[in-house]
Design a protein around this motif. Structure first.
Motif, PDB file in Angstrom:
ATOM      1  N   LYS A 118      45.290  28.580  48.136  1.00  0.00           N
ATOM      2  CA  LYS A 118      46.135  29.253  47.153  1.00  0.00           C
ATOM      3  C   LYS A 118      45.972  30.776  47.237  1.00  0.00           C
ATOM      4  O   LYS A 118      46.944  31.529  47.040  1.00  0.00           O
ATOM      5  CB  LYS A 118      45.813  28.771  45.743  1.00  0.00           C
ATOM      6  CG  LYS A 118      44.391  29.004  45.279  1.00  0.00           C
ATOM      7  CD  LYS A 118      44.178  28.526  43.869  1.00  0.00           C
ATOM      8  CE  LYS A 118      42.738  28.773  43.434  1.00  0.00           C
ATOM      9  NZ  LYS A 118      42.370  30.192  43.497  1.00  0.00           N
ATOM     10  N   THR A 119      44.760  31.265  47.526  1.00  0.00           N
ATOM     11  CA  THR A 119      44.542  32.709  47.632  1.00  0.00           C
ATOM     12  C   THR A 119      45.305  33.283  48.810  1.00  0.00           C
ATOM     13  O   THR A 119      45.947  34.337  48.720  1.00  0.00           O
ATOM     14  CB  THR A 119      43.039  33.002  47.772  1.00  0.00           C
ATOM     15  OG1 THR A 119      42.347  32.479  46.637  1.00  0.00           O
ATOM     16  CG2 THR A 119      42.793  34.499  47.880  1.00  0.00           C
ATOM     17  N   ILE A 160      49.843  30.915  40.700  1.00  0.00           N
ATOM     18  CA  ILE A 160      49.554  30.044  41.848  1.00  0.00           C
ATOM     19  C   ILE A 160      48.205  29.385  41.611  1.00  0.00           C
ATOM     20  O   ILE A 160      47.198  30.078  41.379  1.00  0.00           O
ATOM     21  CB  ILE A 160      49.543  30.841  43.165  1.00  0.00           C
ATOM     22  CG1 ILE A 160      50.901  31.529  43.366  1.00  0.00           C
ATOM     23  CG2 ILE A 160      49.221  29.939  44.331  1.00  0.00           C
ATOM     24  CD1 ILE A 160      50.949  32.396  44.613  1.00  0.00           C
ATOM     25  N   THR A 161      48.170  28.045  41.678  1.00  0.00           N
ATOM     26  CA  THR A 161      46.930  27.306  41.450  1.00  0.00           C
ATOM     27  C   THR A 161      46.811  26.190  42.484  1.00  0.00           C
ATOM     28  O   THR A 161      47.681  26.010  43.342  1.00  0.00           O
ATOM     29  CB  THR A 161      46.888  26.721  40.027  1.00  0.00           C
ATOM     30  OG1 THR A 161      45.614  26.138  39.786  1.00  0.00           O
ATOM     31  CG2 THR A 161      47.969  25.669  39.831  1.00  0.00           C
ATOM     32  N   ASN A 168      40.978  34.511  39.400  1.00  0.00           N
ATOM     33  CA  ASN A 168      39.919  33.536  39.661  1.00  0.00           C
ATOM     34  C   ASN A 168      38.578  34.215  39.412  1.00  0.00           C
ATOM     35  O   ASN A 168      38.040  34.901  40.293  1.00  0.00           O
ATOM     36  CB  ASN A 168      40.024  33.030  41.103  1.00  0.00           C
ATOM     37  CG  ASN A 168      39.122  31.850  41.367  1.00  0.00           C
ATOM     38  OD1 ASN A 168      38.289  31.481  40.530  1.00  0.00           O
ATOM     39  ND2 ASN A 168      39.263  31.257  42.548  1.00  0.00           N
ATOM     40  N   ASP A 190      44.185  39.032  40.523  1.00  0.00           N
ATOM     41  CA  ASP A 190      43.115  38.092  40.884  1.00  0.00           C
ATOM     42  C   ASP A 190      42.605  37.451  39.600  1.00  0.00           C
ATOM     43  O   ASP A 190      41.798  38.023  38.871  1.00  0.00           O
ATOM     44  CB  ASP A 190      41.996  38.834  41.615  1.00  0.00           C
ATOM     45  CG  ASP A 190      40.951  37.865  42.166  1.00  0.00           C
ATOM     46  OD1 ASP A 190      41.111  36.619  41.970  1.00  0.00           O
ATOM     47  OD2 ASP A 190      39.978  38.314  42.808  1.00  0.00           O
ATOM     48  N   SER A 247      42.127  28.343  34.461  1.00  0.00           N
ATOM     49  CA  SER A 247      43.412  28.464  35.150  1.00  0.00           C
ATOM     50  C   SER A 247      44.570  28.276  34.180  1.00  0.00           C
ATOM     51  O   SER A 247      45.613  28.927  34.297  1.00  0.00           O
ATOM     52  CB  SER A 247      43.496  27.442  36.283  1.00  0.00           C
ATOM     53  OG  SER A 247      43.403  26.117  35.757  1.00  0.00           O
ATOM     54  N   ASP A 303      46.802  34.824  41.061  1.00  0.00           N
ATOM     55  CA  ASP A 303      45.962  33.852  41.776  1.00  0.00           C
ATOM     56  C   ASP A 303      44.955  33.297  40.779  1.00  0.00           C
ATOM     57  O   ASP A 303      43.950  33.930  40.478  1.00  0.00           O
ATOM     58  CB  ASP A 303      45.259  34.531  42.953  1.00  0.00           C
ATOM     59  CG  ASP A 303      44.360  33.558  43.707  1.00  0.00           C
ATOM     60  OD1 ASP A 303      44.599  32.321  43.614  1.00  0.00           O
ATOM     61  OD2 ASP A 303      43.410  34.002  44.385  1.00  0.00           O
ATOM     62  N   ALA A 353      48.891  33.446  47.886  1.00  0.00           N
ATOM     63  CA  ALA A 353      49.171  34.549  46.953  1.00  0.00           C
ATOM     64  C   ALA A 353      49.251  35.876  47.691  1.00  0.00           C
ATOM     65  O   ALA A 353      50.173  36.680  47.472  1.00  0.00           O
ATOM     66  CB  ALA A 353      48.085  34.586  45.876  1.00  0.00           C
TER      67      ALA A 353
END
Length: 717
Positions: free
Chosen positions: A558-559, A549-550, A582, A580, A664, A654, A562
């Motif tokens: 997006k977080t 997911i971006t 990111n 996680d 990403s 995520d 997710a």
């Protein structure tokens, strides 16, 4: 753009639409509360342009007047009434009244109160002088310029008067209506009547002056044409006198008639001479030479008498021909012919004839025929002379006729010009005596106050401000290029859509309440939309397990998506692993406090850790400037993911936003599908379009968009 979106925008800003008009209404109320009453005075002027009773002398001229021409005439009259010189006359009259009256129309202005008595008298004299001469005040003269300022201070200047002055034609009638509104009924009536009077005087004077100039011009022109006609006539008469010409047409006709008569006489004389000679020859053939000696010997003396009489007869015949066959010669001619006949009879009696032959009658007839023949031959000679004389006279008339016709042509042209000018002069002179006169048929009088317009002004302020707000919102809506609906997102990116999530106002999302509290509409809608997205993801994965997911920019949701998907999958008894990925903003790691971190799990040199032995389903990260492939090589990471696929039903990653570039994209190398979150009510910039192009390059690995924080579902409801 859909009209429904615009109405939603109005609903969103309904407070502005309500508050702004109310503020305008309140302000308008206080502004118009102390407005003075308005008094209107009205007057009418009859023009006579289409009044048939005032065109009795020129009905034919006005019968075919076109409506367009009538409109032009009325427009011209109204334009004259609005001339600055006439409005200035009204301004002078108002100021003269206020300066010389104890009851002025308006309260004296500050400039008027500051005038000294001698300055008031000087201003009054200047205004009266300008009024009498119909002259404007000069801004280059210091004194007159101060009077202009005085007029402005009292609002008697042209600009202020024209604001409330209405001049128009009453529909299709013959009248011009003049009305004026002011705070003083006496002022309104005085101004209207003064303007009407000045206009009528000015127009009447202008018309009279123009008519007088036209009559004088036509009079001078008429005199010149009359003089030219007289000169041409005199020249013709003088020419006729000098050349003895009376009437060429009659003279030519008379001479031509005489020529025809003489031609007939000549033909008859030629015919008679030939017939007489033939008869004489016939008689001569009857006489022999022997018989002739008796006659010639015995009739000599009688023949001489006959010859003498014949000579007289020839002379008289010539005179008779030359006189044009005058009857007085006819009598003498008949007398000589009788005498000649008697002499011939006497001669015949004395003939000595042959007793054997009785030829007395033939000799007598011969002598008579000879006389007639001689008369006919001699008359032909005389007739030829007269014909030559008549032809000569007729030829002399040709140049006279050409010259006279030239004079007649000039006289005819001069006569027509004279008559045209005379008719125009008579017509203009008649119209100048019966020209249209403007009449003020209705005098302006002071009237009661007009119905108050305060409420109307307040309503107009409300309507105007409301319209301005709606128009301003429409402009904002028209130029708004943000993405608000799923359809717009698909249209502008040309990428598929998985679903959308509504925006929850004033709520902190609690995923446990999302499934426990069913009576909250906002949470219920979010849950239904999340289920729909989960279903679409299942269809896209089609048995695969790794989902990345971006988003294009940070903080687009997006977080949240997710975490929500992870919780949603767990509610359907799926074994979920939430990673996680990111490193820049490890929000999930800071919230869940996981026991296993990405830096340890994917590190090649570390001991292998079994995440499934840990109760938590979150694989966090410690943050920092690091990427996935810097932690472990690609083959090792791939093995780790293969191991995770065997232990979990769904793996959700995520990732960092696409603006983080490879941070990403490295995670997407190991995912089966990628979804992107886009926040509603944001524009798709040219830089962001580059990231959209990257997502297109993923082709089948890109599952679709999720539009977040949208009101689309509420709008549909």
């Amino acid at each position: 753009m859909e009209i429904g979106n615009f109405f939603n925008l109005l609903k969103k800003h309904r407070n502005i639409i309500i508050i702004v008009p109310l503020v305008f209404v309140i302000v308008s109320f206080f502004l118009v509360k102390n407005l003075p009453d308005v008094y209107e005075s009205h007057a009418q002027i009859a023009t006579g342009i289409i009044d048939a009773s005032r065109h009795l002398l020129d009905k034919d001229a006005t019968a075919n007047v076109q409506e367009q021409q009538v409109d032009r005439e009325f427009s011209n009259l109204i334009a004259i009434m609005k001339l600055k010189k006439l409005i200035d006359q009204v301004s002078y009259s108002l100021m003269i009244h206020d300066l010389g009256s104890s009851t002025p129309f308006r309260k004296p202005s500050k400039e008027l109160l500051e005038l000294r008595p001698y300055e008031r008298d000087a201003a009054l004299n200047i205004l009266k002088n300008k009024f009498a001469r119909l002259q404007p005040l000069s801004v280059y003269d210091k004194t007159e310029n101060s009077i202009i300022g005085l007029l402005r201070s009292m609002k008697y200047d042209e600009r202020n008067i024209m604001k409330d002055l209405v001049i128009a034609r009453d529909e299709s009638s013959d009248f011009i209506s003049v009305s004026y509104d002011s705070e003083n009924p006496q002022l309104s009536a005085f101004l209207v009547n003064t303007l009407c009077k000045q206009f009528i005087d000015y127009y009447t004077q202008s018309v009279k002056q123009n008519e007088s100039n036209a009559v004088n011009f036509l009079s001078n022109l008429l005199e010149a044409k009359r003089k030219a006609l007289s000169e041409k006539t005199g020249e013709l008469q003088q020419y006729k006198i000098e050349n003895g010409v009376l009437n060429l047409d009659e003279q030519s006709k008379a001479i031509f008639g005489q020529i025809m008569v003489y031609n007939d006489k000549k033909l008859q004389a030629d015919k008679d001479a030939i017939s007489y000679q033939g008869a004489i020859d016939a008689i001569d053939r009857k006489f022999s030479p022997q018989d002739r000696k008796y006659v010639e010997a015995l009739t000599n003396k009688y023949n001489q008498a006959i010859i003498a009489t014949q000579e007289q007869l020839h002379i008289l015949e010539d005179q008779y021909v030359r006189s044009g066959f005058n009857n007085k010669y006819k009598v003498e001619l008949d007398s000589l012919q009788d005498q000649l006949a008697s002499q011939i009879n006497l001669s015949s009696d004395k003939y000595i004839t042959n007793p054997l032959v009785a030829k007395d009658d033939q000799i007598k007839q011969k002598l008579t025929l000879e006389v007639a023949r001689d008369l006919a031959k001699y008359s032909v000679k005389s007739i030829n002379g007269e014909l030559a004389n008549l032809n000569a006279k007729f030829a002399r008339l040709v140049p006279f006729d050409a010259k006279v016709k030239t004079y007649d042509f000039d006289i005819d042209i001069a006569g027509k010009e004279y008559l045209d000018v005379l008719n125009k002069y008579n017509e203009t002179n008649l119209r100048s005596n019966f020209s249209i006169k403007l009449i003020q048929v209705e005098i302006a009088t002071p009237d009661v106050a007009q119905p108050s317009k305060k409420m109307l002004l307040i309503i107009l302020s409300f309507v105007g401000s409301l319209f301005a707000c709606i128009f301003w919102l429409f402009i904002l809506f028209y130029i708004d290029d943000t993405i608000k609906t799923p359809t717009e997102l698909v249209t502008k990116t040309q990428l598929p859509l998985l679903g959308y999530l509504n925006k929850i106002q004033g709520e902190t999302l609690d995923l446990r309440k999302l499934w426990d509290i069913e009576h909250r509409d906002k949470m219920k809608t979010f849950k239904e939309l999340l289920r729909s997205i989960r279903f679409e993801i299942e269809q896209e994965l089609n048995g695969n397990k790794v989902l990345a997911i971006t988003s294009i920019e940070p903080a687009e949701g997006k977080t949240l998506l997710a975490i929500s998907l992870a919780y949603s999958y767990s509610m359907i008894n799926k074994k979920v692993l939430l990673i996680d990925g990111n490193f820049n903003h490890p929000t999930i790691s800071n919230t869940a406090q996981p026991h296993v971190y990405v830096e340890d799990f994917f590190k090649s040199s570390s001991q292998q850790q079994d995440v499934s032995s840990v109760t938590a389903t979150v694989l966090g990260n410690r943050g920092g400037d690091v990427t996935l492939l810097e932690i472990g090589d690609e083959a090792f990471v791939k093995n780790r993911f293969d191991d995770l696929r065997s232990k979990y039903d769904i793996i959700i990653i995520d990732t960092a936003p696409l603006t983080a570039l490879n941070k990403s994209k490295e995670w997407m190398l190991f995912s089966n599908k990628t979804i992107a979150v886009f926040e509603a009510n944001k524009k798709l910039t040219s830089i962001q379009k580059q990231h959209v192009a990257y997502l297109k390059g993923l082709e089948n690995k890109f599952a679709g968009w999720v539009l977040n924080k949208t009101d689309y579902n509420n709008q549909q409801k």
